[in-house]
Design a protein around this motif. Sequence first.
Motif, short mmCIF file in Angstrom:
data_model
loop_
_atom_site.label_atom_id
_atom_site.label_comp_id
_atom_site.label_asym_id
_atom_site.label_seq_id
_atom_site.Cartn_x
_atom_site.Cartn_y
_atom_site.Cartn_z
N SER A 1 15.75 40.34 -25.04
CA SER A 1 13.76 40.64 -24.29
C SER A 1 12.90 39.95 -25.93
O SER A 1 13.46 40.22 -26.87
N ARG A 2 12.09 39.75 -25.65
CA ARG A 2 11.04 39.14 -26.66
C ARG A 2 10.31 40.83 -27.58
O ARG A 2 10.33 41.72 -26.78
N VAL A 3 10.98 40.48 -28.63
CA VAL A 3 9.58 41.26 -29.21
C VAL A 3 8.06 41.09 -29.96
O VAL A 3 7.65 39.99 -30.51
N ALA A 4 7.73 42.15 -29.56
CA ALA A 4 6.41 42.62 -29.34
C ALA A 4 5.60 42.55 -30.72
O ALA A 4 6.32 43.09 -32.06
N ASP A 5 4.58 42.49 -30.80
CA ASP A 5 4.53 43.03 -32.36
C ASP A 5 4.06 44.26 -32.51
O ASP A 5 4.14 45.10 -33.22
N ARG A 6 3.69 45.14 -31.36
CA ARG A 6 3.76 46.41 -31.28
C ARG A 6 4.85 47.28 -31.92
O ARG A 6 5.03 47.96 -32.22
N ASP A 7 6.27 46.33 -30.68
CA ASP A 7 7.34 46.70 -31.74
C ASP A 7 7.52 46.48 -33.17
O ASP A 7 8.75 46.98 -34.23
N ILE A 8 7.71 45.21 -33.69
CA ILE A 8 7.30 45.35 -35.62
C ILE A 8 6.42 46.39 -36.39
O ILE A 8 7.03 47.30 -36.60
N ASN A 9 5.66 46.83 -35.66
CA ASN A 9 4.71 47.66 -35.76
C ASN A 9 5.71 48.68 -36.22
O ASN A 9 5.21 50.00 -36.92
N THR A 10 6.33 49.40 -34.82
CA THR A 10 6.73 50.89 -34.80
C THR A 10 7.32 50.59 -35.74
O THR A 10 7.97 51.76 -36.28
N ALA A 11 8.77 49.16 -35.65
CA ALA A 11 9.69 49.38 -37.53
C ALA A 11 9.06 50.05 -38.14
O ALA A 11 10.18 51.07 -39.21
N ILE A 12 8.50 49.36 -38.22
CA ILE A 12 7.92 49.11 -40.03
C ILE A 12 7.42 50.44 -40.17
O ILE A 12 6.96 51.40 -41.75
N ARG A 13 6.92 51.14 -39.30
CA ARG A 13 6.21 53.00 -39.26
C ARG A 13 7.33 53.64 -39.27
O ARG A 13 6.99 54.63 -40.45
N TRP A 14 8.55 53.33 -38.74
CA TRP A 14 9.77 54.48 -38.79
C TRP A 14 10.11 54.41 -40.25
O TRP A 14 10.25 55.39 -40.91
N GLY A 15 9.90 53.03 -41.22
CA GLY A 15 10.87 52.85 -42.39
C GLY A 15 9.70 53.69 -43.20
O GLY A 15 10.24 53.89 -44.09
N ALA A 16 7.86 53.73 -43.03
CA ALA A 16 7.70 54.88 -43.72
C ALA A 16 7.62 55.86 -43.65
O ALA A 16 7.38 56.46 -45.21
N VAL A 17 8.00 56.12 -42.71
CA VAL A 17 8.22 57.67 -42.60
C VAL A 17 9.63 57.66 -43.21
O VAL A 17 9.46 59.15 -44.05
N LYS A 18 10.64 57.11 -43.17
CA LYS A 18 12.01 57.06 -44.29
C LYS A 18 11.67 57.15 -45.11
O LYS A 18 12.61 58.33 -45.98
N ASP A 19 11.10 56.50 -45.25
CA ASP A 19 10.91 55.91 -47.49
C ASP A 19 9.56 57.25 -47.65
O ASP A 19 9.33 57.19 -49.16
N GLY A 20 9.20 57.85 -46.60
CA GLY A 20 8.37 59.78 -47.82
C GLY A 20 6.88 58.91 -48.15
O GLY A 20 6.55 59.74 -48.99
N LEU A 21 6.63 58.19 -47.62
CA LEU A 21 5.19 57.09 -47.71
C LEU A 21 4.33 58.67 -47.44
O LEU A 21 3.26 59.20 -48.15
N LEU A 22 4.74 59.49 -46.04
CA LEU A 22 3.34 59.84 -45.39
C LEU A 22 3.24 61.27 -46.57
O LEU A 22 2.12 61.86 -47.11
#
Length: 169
Positions: A76-97
């Motif tokens: 399956s092709r990875v789209a830019d929205r998939d990358i954005n979702t993964a990066i935002r998930w990482g931001a939440v996990k890192d406590g950036l919020l």
Amino acid sequence: LPHNSPLSALLGADSATICVENQKNGKKGSTVHHKACSGSFCPVKALARRVFNIFWGSNSEDTILNHVYTADGSLSRVADRDINTAIRWGAVKDGLLQRGYTLDRVSSHSLRAAGAMALKLNGCSGETIKRVGRWSSDTYLTYIHTQIGALYEGLSEKMATEIMFQNVG
């Protein structure tokens, strides 16, 4: 090395080159070359794992890096929205919020900004940053955050150093 080499052979590569067939700035056929390095963030080893993951079940040279295997074993092709979702998930996990960031400020573009900033903080020239980031203008400067204290370390002492000079002209 052939793309379908064993993982151990791919991980043993001392460098890697990828060709970017198409990109936002309209340039076609750009190449990016990196040498292997020690540590957790070796781009050559990361690419080796990526290539192995893609080609373990396929001998097709047409499979490109932005594909992943799904749960049913299909590509399956990875789209830019998939990358954005993964990066935002990482931001939440890192406590950036909790530190005041909002998710609308975090996206795949954050990777370019962080890369430019990391290169600058490690003493790379503007030309090197432009070349690695594939910028054809000084746009990368928008990513160099001037509030970062490390950029100004030792600057006060340099400004206060007396140097005799004469302005000619």
